[in-house]
Design a protein around this motif. Structure first.
Motif, PDB file in Angstrom:
ATOM      1  N   ASN A  38      -0.470  -9.240  -0.577  1.00  6.45           N
ATOM      2  CA  ASN A  38      -1.691  -8.927  -1.770  1.00  6.45           C
ATOM      3  C   ASN A  38      -1.604  -7.667  -2.192  1.00  6.45           C
ATOM      4  N   MET A  39      -1.300  -6.537  -1.411  1.00  8.60           N
ATOM      5  CA  MET A  39      -1.198  -5.387  -1.764  1.00  8.60           C
ATOM      6  C   MET A  39      -0.279  -4.711  -2.736  1.00  8.60           C
ATOM      7  N   VAL A  40       0.763  -5.386  -2.380  1.00 11.04           N
ATOM      8  CA  VAL A  40       2.107  -5.024  -3.297  1.00 11.04           C
ATOM      9  C   VAL A  40       1.973  -5.599  -4.364  1.00 11.04           C
ATOM     10  N   VAL A  41       1.580  -6.942  -4.499  1.00 15.92           N
ATOM     11  CA  VAL A  41       1.587  -7.504  -5.704  1.00 15.92           C
ATOM     12  C   VAL A  41       0.216  -7.177  -6.785  1.00 15.92           C
ATOM     13  N   SER A  42      -0.749  -6.795  -6.164  1.00 18.16           N
ATOM     14  CA  SER A  42      -1.736  -5.946  -6.811  1.00 18.16           C
ATOM     15  C   SER A  42      -1.289  -4.575  -7.550  1.00 18.16           C
TER      16      SER A  42
ATOM     17  N   ALA B 128      -2.222 -15.482  -0.486  1.00 16.47           N
ATOM     18  CA  ALA B 128      -2.411 -14.174  -0.473  1.00 16.47           C
ATOM     19  C   ALA B 128      -1.907 -13.510  -1.821  1.00 16.47           C
ATOM     20  N   ALA B 129      -0.709 -14.032  -1.935  1.00 13.78           N
ATOM     21  CA  ALA B 129      -0.160 -13.365  -3.476  1.00 13.78           C
ATOM     22  C   ALA B 129      -0.979 -13.722  -4.537  1.00 13.78           C
ATOM     23  N   LEU B 130      -1.663 -14.954  -4.681  1.00 13.85           N
ATOM     24  CA  LEU B 130      -2.505 -14.987  -5.929  1.00 13.85           C
ATOM     25  C   LEU B 130      -3.539 -14.524  -5.954  1.00 13.85           C
ATOM     26  N   LEU B 131      -4.314 -14.359  -4.860  1.00 16.27           N
ATOM     27  CA  LEU B 131      -5.389 -13.275  -4.857  1.00 16.27           C
ATOM     28  C   LEU B 131      -5.129 -12.013  -5.369  1.00 16.27           C
ATOM     29  N   GLY B 132      -4.041 -11.421  -4.909  1.00 16.28           N
ATOM     30  CA  GLY B 132      -3.450 -10.068  -5.064  1.00 16.28           C
ATOM     31  C   GLY B 132      -3.356 -10.118  -6.787  1.00 16.28           C
TER      32      GLY B 132
ATOM     33  N   PHE C  58      -5.571   4.704   1.348  1.00 17.10           N
ATOM     34  CA  PHE C  58      -5.829   4.113   2.751  1.00 17.10           C
ATOM     35  C   PHE C  58      -5.097   2.679   2.795  1.00 17.10           C
ATOM     36  N   LEU C  59      -4.878   1.777   1.825  1.00 14.34           N
ATOM     37  CA  LEU C  59      -4.307   0.494   2.035  1.00 14.34           C
ATOM     38  C   LEU C  59      -2.738   0.761   2.323  1.00 14.34           C
TER      39      LEU C  59
ATOM     40  N   ASN D 280       8.330  -0.982  -0.883  1.00 10.54           N
ATOM     41  CA  ASN D 280       7.629  -1.480  -1.859  1.00 10.54           C
ATOM     42  C   ASN D 280       6.688  -0.169  -2.170  1.00 10.54           C
ATOM     43  N   SER D 281       6.008   0.417  -1.104  1.00 13.87           N
ATOM     44  CA  SER D 281       5.067   1.393  -1.533  1.00 13.87           C
ATOM     45  C   SER D 281       5.946   2.486  -2.028  1.00 13.87           C
ATOM     46  N   ALA D 282       7.197   2.726  -1.801  1.00 13.93           N
ATOM     47  CA  ALA D 282       7.936   4.001  -2.478  1.00 13.93           C
ATOM     48  C   ALA D 282       8.058   3.514  -3.787  1.00 13.93           C
ATOM     49  N   ARG D 283       8.349   2.299  -4.114  1.00 10.09           N
ATOM     50  CA  ARG D 283       8.620   1.686  -5.546  1.00 10.09           C
ATOM     51  C   ARG D 283       7.545   1.720  -6.368  1.00 10.09           C
ATOM     52  N   ILE D 284       6.609   1.463  -5.803  1.00  8.21           N
ATOM     53  CA  ILE D 284       5.305   1.456  -6.462  1.00  8.21           C
ATOM     54  C   ILE D 284       4.822   2.904  -6.889  1.00  8.21           C
ATOM     55  N   MET D 285       4.943   3.901  -6.028  1.00  6.14           N
ATOM     56  CA  MET D 285       4.507   5.198  -6.247  1.00  6.14           C
ATOM     57  C   MET D 285       5.551   5.868  -7.352  1.00  6.14           C
ATOM     58  N   LEU D 286       6.763   5.428  -7.428  1.00  4.14           N
ATOM     59  CA  LEU D 286       7.855   5.696  -8.280  1.00  4.14           C
ATOM     60  C   LEU D 286       7.473   5.251  -9.569  1.00  4.14           C
ATOM     61  N   SER D 287       7.110   4.187  -9.661  1.00  2.00           N
ATOM     62  CA  SER D 287       6.617   3.561 -11.059  1.00  2.00           C
ATOM     63  C   SER D 287       5.341   4.189 -11.617  1.00  2.00           C
TER      64      SER D 287
END
Lengths: 773, 236
Positions: free
Chosen positions: A269-273, A358-362, A420-421, A662-669
């Motif tokens: 959920n977190m990653v997708v959103s 979970a994925a859809l909600l995100g 926090f997430l 994923n957190s790292a990749r998201i931060m990068l983008s």
């Protein structure tokens, strides 16, 4: 995007694989057990007695509710195997004339059934045969009614009665030193003076039978024949242990997947959103072309569903593969002849639905947010985000922070929820790593307590029947024996109100050094002069408190019922028992100075002589060696728990890596533009990596302690659910578990950092200046 | 008087591959830039002015030809050398400011002064662009013109030899654009920083010492302004 999608898929796959593996292993084992019971016609009610005439069988048969009755002879025997010095004992069971008929049929694995007319043929249990590499055609010596007799093995078999093959009084199976043997009934009856009689009874019930009523009637019938009390399948030793293990497996199969699937769903959920959040501009362009919010949403939903389906698919394949493998291991461990693999459609559907939901909600949440902005506005440079000085800077720390460090701190503080997430995500990864390895700590601890502090004898010798205390001196004069402490065991049913529990009361001498009782803080306590001391777990099961009075229904001799006060509880991780001062127990039994065995401290150097001497003693029924008890404990626990947790650890590592990456990749983008600008201004790759990876590092470091806390909680839930008659897994977390979890998370961070660093090295400096955010 | 040459470009060529199509962004440019002068590069979109600026600034490498910066050949420099070159010698101002939103005006300048060899104080640099009063404001609290002036302060704080500005007024309205140009004019005048300013706005060319016209990757004309106009008097 490819790497990210794959990492997300792996997170889902790990969650789904754990779920499917656990559920299918459990379901398969239960189905296998049921199928095996049915095929071998496992009885529903059992009783042992001293000796009753075969004519009694008719009377039992005619009891209302009784369907099929089978009688037989059972005998405890000592066994001698050439080249194996340790004492070996077992049960010799009679085989009916036609062993392919009737109840509790043997499942032949090799060889044939015994010839009903011969008295020198034997079938051995598969576990025992394998432990000693015995095959049909081999021979062994069995001490039958005091006479050593050579018997030839003609077959190797499995029995529904002895799937869990464990010596009475032992906590774990020891296949090398305890075996089950079958012999023709006629020969066995002759040897034990049981012709025209029986001392063992099994039966099945008709459909409308009232189990308790039948038990009561059988007990009445058998009372004058030395009956030890009939019991139902749920109290049958092998079945009970098996059920306990399955129940524990079922709990694991509930808790682990809930934690895993829950964590992976949360992360998904977190990653997708966040991933969708970085697509703001593309969403705006699509909307500018005339796509509606729904169209755009559907586009992302399709994308996410593809990722989820790939994940679920990988998870399903891995889960089935692992489930089959684990089921196979359990099958070998419990010695089922086959595995009826079962994967319920519901299991797959649940795993898939939870992941997709979970994925859809995100996705829906973030697409709505991104699509809510007017296209023109989304394509215009985004207004600079609002930042302020962080709390720490206001506290005066500002001077020590460089500009890049301030960037890290403010970025984290600007969107506390998002940070926090991220922290929670990494913490969850850390936590499930702990779940994977905590049981190993607990097991080491249990062994240390049980065998290091409580059960400290080298050998426990059991007599054929309660004997005068003088027998202890014989034992103490055996070569190699340093000293001994006597004990008495009385099989009982403890009753408090409507609750009852079948166990043994152990009488030991107060102040002993070999067998000690521990209180809650694991300090040795003195055994009170009167009253009974209960394992705390047993106390809870009976619902008693120290000070309450219990009814003790003795199951041997004249089967007296006595009242006794609960004096205290003791802590014990293995087994369930009641303890009394030896003389108090004898007083309770209104018997003199009887003992049923002794705990011995032995000089290892004389081991062979000690064993040889013990084998020669007709009074000695069996010997338990502490060392082999520990070994079999590890083997048992190793098979049942550690393999399970080992696989979970690998899956947890995958999740940990997937999350951090994923957190790292998201931060990068999210930050590549800013970092490229800094590169243009002359900051080196190393300097911008510091900003980027520094944030990841700070989040990881903040996540680890939180992960420890969540992990501790998860472990507590598991520990609370692993309280069975067999053992209670304590909540013990060694520093190595914390260290291991933290290390895996840090390595994941490091590797993710390296991969992201590669991307940082290839930032397009020119493009970033031409585009707005 | 012989003027000191800062940049000397000879036969500068840049070819981009866009899929199978090759785009000749620069087709062999010869150019000298002198210390302390203010040059405007004027041309339409796709004329090659940004490519030229990027190569001069060490953000891009030429396909052929040479650029010398104070005798140093930028076309053979590696990534580390180019980073060092940007760090100590070049100041950049971009169309979209490219400020760090999490840092205040003072800190945005500080990012550069922390790593420069002989920087001025961030406050000093901000005072030069007229933002001495807004030191502790974050980008989100500043107008577009103010943000661009912070970017200029950031670019000049390291006392660069050259200031490269890519459409610095492109995202601003007239009045704000004028204020930004005045700041650039002042930096050029007071600090003597050679300034190259890209624009497609011909009006701005009037404030330059020299105007270089580009079309299709070639210099079509170099014009020297006999009389520079003050930035404040420009209108478009």
């Amino acid at each position: 995007m490819k790497g990210q999608a794959l990492a997300i898929s792996l997170v889902i796959a790990s969650g789904v694989a754990t779920f499917i593996m656990s559920r299918s292993t459990h379901d398969s084992l239960e189905r296998t057990q049921a199928a095996f019971y049915q095929e071998t016609r496992f009885a529903e009610l059992f009783a042992t007695l001293k000796r009753a005439p075969e004519s009694l069988r008719q009377r039992i048969q005619s009891l209302p509710g009784v369907d099929v009755v089978e009688t037989g002879t059972l005998a405890d025997v000592k066994v001698d195997i050439e080249g194996f010095a340790d004492p070996v004992r077992g049960i010799l069971v009679s085989l009916p004339e036609n062993p392919e008929d009737g109840l509790n049929r043997l499942y032949l694995r090799a060889g044939r059934f015994v010839d009903p007319r011969r008295d020198d043929e034997l079938i051995v249990s598969e576990a025992f045969a394998e432990a000693h590499t015995l095959r049909p055609g081999d021979g062994l010596y069995v001490v039958i009614n005091g006479r050593r007799k050579h018997l030839r093995i003609v077959g190797v078999a499995l029995s529904p009665e002895y799937i869990y093959q464990i010596a009475p009084g032992d906590i774990f199976p020891d296949y090398k030193r305890y075996g089950i043997f079958w012999m023709a009934r006629r020969a066995l009856s002759t040897a034990y003076d049981m012709e025209g009689a029986f001392n063992n009874l099994s039966l099945t019930l008709s459909a409308q039978a009232q189990e308790a009523e039948v038990i009561e009637r059988i007990d009445d019938l058998l009372e004058s024949y030395g009956g030890l009390g009939a019991y139902s399948r749920e109290n049958q030793l092998s079945h009970r242990y098996l059920s306990e293990e399955f129940r524990q497996l079922e709990r694991m199969a509930m808790i682990f997947p809930i934690i895993f699937l829950g964590v992976s769903a949360f992360l998904l959920n977190m990653v997708v959103s966040r991933m969708v959040g970085t697509q703001r501009e593309q969403i705006a362009i699509l909307k500018a072309f005339g796509y509606s919010t729904t169209d755009v949403g559907l586009h992302y939903i399709k994308l996410v569903i593809v990722i989820v389906i790939i994940g679920v698919g990988i998870g399903l394949i891995c889960g089935v593969w692992l489930g089959r493998g684990l089921g196979g291991l359990y099958m070998e461990f419990y010695r089922f002849p086959f595995l009826a693999f079962e994967l319920r459609p519901g299991t797959i559907v649940t795993a898939a639905l939870v992941s997709i939901a979970a994925a859809l909600l995100g996705t829906i949440f973030s697409v709505r947010r991104a699509a809510g902005i007017a296209p023109a506005e989304a394509m215009r440079p985004e207004a600079p985000a609002i930042y302020r000085e962080t709390f720490f800077e206001k506290m005066g720390l500002k001077r020590v922070l460089s500009q890049p460090s301030r960037m890290i701190a403010r970025h984290i503080e600007r969107r506390p929820m998002k940070s926090f997430l991220s922290i929670i995500g990494i913490a969850m990864a850390c936590a499930i790593m702990m779940v994977g390895s905590f049981q190993e700590d607990a097991i080491d601890y249990m062994v240390d307590i049980q065998f290091g502090r409580a059960q400290r004898e080298d050998l426990a010798v059991t007599f054929v029947e309660p004997t005068s205390r003088r027998a202890l001196y014989d034992l103490e004069n055996t070569p190699g024996v340093q000293y001994g402490e006597p004990f008495r065991v009385v099989p009982v049913k403890l009753r408090f109100g409507h609750r009852h529990y079948r166990t043994g009361i152990q009488g030991i001498e107060s102040g002993g050094d070999l067998q000690r009782l521990l209180n809650k803080d694991l300090n040795v306590i003195a055994l009170p002069a009167s009253g009974i001391v209960l394992t705390e777990y047993l106390g809870k099961r009976l619902g008693v408190q120290p000070g309450d009075t219990l009814t003790v229904e003795v199951l041997t001799g004249s089967r007296p019922h006595r009242e006794i006060q609960v004096a205290a509880f003791v802590s014990q991780y293995l087994g369930v028992s009641g303890y009394m001062e030896l003389s108090a127990l004898n007083r309770l039994m209104r018997e003199g100075n009887a003992i049923s065995g002794a705990y011995l401290a032995v000089d290892k150097a004389y081991r062979t002589q000690t064993f040889a001497a013990l084998k020669e003693m007709p009074r000695v029924a069996g010997t338990t060696i502490r060392e082999s008890a520990i070994k079999s404990f590890y083997e048992t626990m190793g098979e049942t728990l550690l393999i399970f947790t080992f696989i979970n650890t690998i899956l947890a590592s995958t999740i940990a890596f997937g999350v951090v990456y994923n957190s790292a990749r998201i931060m990068l983008s999210e930050r590549s533009r800013e970092l490229a600008s800094l590169r243009v201004l002359g900051l080196t790759r190393g300097e911008i990596s510091y900003i980027m990876l520094g944030e990841l590092g700070v989040l990881t470091l903040a996540a680890i302690p939180l992960g420890f806390l969540i992990g501790w909680r998860f472990c507590k839930v598991i520990s609370d659910n692993l309280q069975t008659d067999l053992y209670r897994v304590p909540l013990i977390l060694e520093s190595s578990t914390f260290g291991f979890a933290a290390t895996v998370v840090l390595i994941s961070t490091f590797v993710s950092g390296l991969i992201v660093r590669q991307h940082l090295d290839h930032l397009d400096l020119v493009a970033v200046l031409k585009t707005k955010e | 008087m012989q003027q000191e040459i800062v940049f000397q470009a000879r036969g500068l060529t840049k070819v981009y591959s866009m899929g199978e199509v090759k785009v000749h962004a620069l087709k062999g440019i010869d150019l000298d830039l002198y210390a302390g002068e203010l040059v405007v590069l004027l041309g339409a979109s796709g004329s090659g002015k940004s490519t030229l600026l990027n190569i001069l600034g060490g953000l891009d490498t030429a396909t052929a030809g040479h650029v010398n910066y104070h005798g140093r050949d930028l076309t053979v420099a590696n990534d580390r050398e180019l980073t060092d070159y940007r760090r100590h010698h070049i100041g950049f101002v971009f169309q979209f400011y490219n400020l760090i939103p999490s840092l205040t005006a003072r800190e945005n300048v500080g990012v550069v002064t922390e790593i420069a060899r002989d920087p001025m104080k961030p406050e000093e640099a901000l005072a030069i662009v007229g933002l001495g009063e807004r030191l502790d404001h974050f980008p989100a609290q500043l107008s577009g013109g103010e943000q661009q002036r912070v970017a200029i302060a950031r670019a000049i704080a390291k006392r660069p030899a050259v200031l490269l500005c890519d459409e610095p007024t492109g995202a601003l309205d007239l009045a704000t654009g004028i204020i930004v140009l005045e700041a650039l004019e002042r930096v050029n005048r007071e600090l003597g920083t050679a300034t190259v300013l890209i624009t497609h706005n011909a009006e701005i060319a009037d404030m330059a010492d020299r105007v270089i016209y580009l079309r299709d990757g070639l210099i079509t004309e170099i014009r020297k302004n006999e009389e520079k106009r003050a930035a404040g008097s420009l209108k478009w």
